[in-house]
Write an enzyme that holds these catalytic residues in place. Structure first.
Site, PDB file in Angstrom:
ATOM      1  N   HIS A   1     -49.508  33.570-123.217  1.00  0.00           N
ATOM      2  CA  HIS A   1     -48.716  34.792-123.377  1.00  0.00           C
ATOM      3  C   HIS A   1     -47.601  34.547-124.398  1.00  0.00           C
ATOM      4  CE1 HIS A   1     -49.798  36.975-119.326  1.00  0.00           C
ATOM      5  NE2 HIS A   1     -50.850  36.655-120.043  1.00  0.00           N
TER       6      HIS A   1
ATOM      7  N   GLU B   1     -44.433  35.073-124.312  1.00  0.00           N
ATOM      8  CA  GLU B   1     -43.216  34.440-123.781  1.00  0.00           C
ATOM      9  C   GLU B   1     -43.393  32.933-123.617  1.00  0.00           C
ATOM     10  OE1 GLU B   1     -44.957  37.044-122.607  1.00  0.00           O
ATOM     11  OE2 GLU B   1     -43.810  38.159-121.110  1.00  0.00           O
TER      12      GLU B   1
END
Lengths: 157, 157
Positions: free
Chosen positions: B52, B54
């Site tokens: 992801h 992040e």
């Protein structure tokens, strides 16, 4: 019996972490009777807060299977996974999680919270606890005992 | 105003994800007025469920600061983080999270659950929502519209 064999492999990884001055957690991932990933915690070595044993093992397993989904795999980890790792296990769509000892502070399978009770979860899996629990928690407590031990000052009488 | 500037950079990352056929989520991390990490979702490209935006940005930022803890950093992400990413943000000890649009299905800051309400949490941080919310959710809905569009068969009349 098979669970104990795989958990012994996860424990070997935890010992590698211990030897590298990392919180001693180890993980292996099995698929169709074969280990496809082995990893230990590397947060200190890599100076990366995401480098937990489970995260490294998931990435390895995805690479081994050539797939973002780890359908049909069983994950063996010495300590109850935290929320980050628990979230990753759900995203990876694993079949089964087996772990050694509960982590009362940050465990995300019933201790600090239970990720499998999150509303609207689109994947769930079987969880087996307490496999080589004593060995898994012993190495953790030994690690923190060692950490707390005062360092003897050189040259002071 | 500064939040909008950084969120525009996160949106640029989301557009990169869109162009690569990835769920369009982007993230930047700022420290002392400077962007130290930029990333977009790469789950399909890397075939890795942990990739992801992040997570990739956290690893980049830790490398930039040479530290496993991202104290003093602000994280800008276009969509409310999931449990894996939320757990990583807690472990990284960030100062502040700013996000664009809620994710009603998997968001871990009030939508599917609220990670900051976990018992015994040893770090918390400020959360600011709805910064460039419309743009952040628009690109997601465009992506899924495109995915659902039937592919025209070549060679049929």
């Amino acid at each position: 019996m098979q669970d104990i064999i795989y958990m012994r492999e996860a424990l070997k990884q935890a010992h590698r972490a211990f030897d590298n001055n990392e919180v001693p957690v180890g993980c292996v991932i099995a698929y169709k009777g074969r280990i496809i990933a082995r990893a230990h915690n590397q947060v200190e070595t890599l100076k990366d807060p995401t480098a937990h044993a489970e995260m490294i093992a998931i990435t390895q397993a995805a690479s081994a299977l050539g797939s973002k989904w780890l359908q049909g795999v069983s994950v063996y980890v010495t300590i109850e996974p935290c929320q980050m790792c628990a979230g990753a296990l759900v995203l990876a769509r694993i079949k089964r999680l087996v772990y050694g000892a509960d982590d009362p502070k940050t465990g995300a399978f019933g201790s600090a919270c239970d990720i499998l009770k999150t509303r609207g979860l689109n994947h769930s899996f079987e969880v087996t606890r307490n496999i080589l629990c004593r060995e898994s928690s012993f190495i953790i407590s030994e690690f923190f005992k060692k950490k707390r031990r005062p360092i003897k000052k050189a040259g002071v009488n």
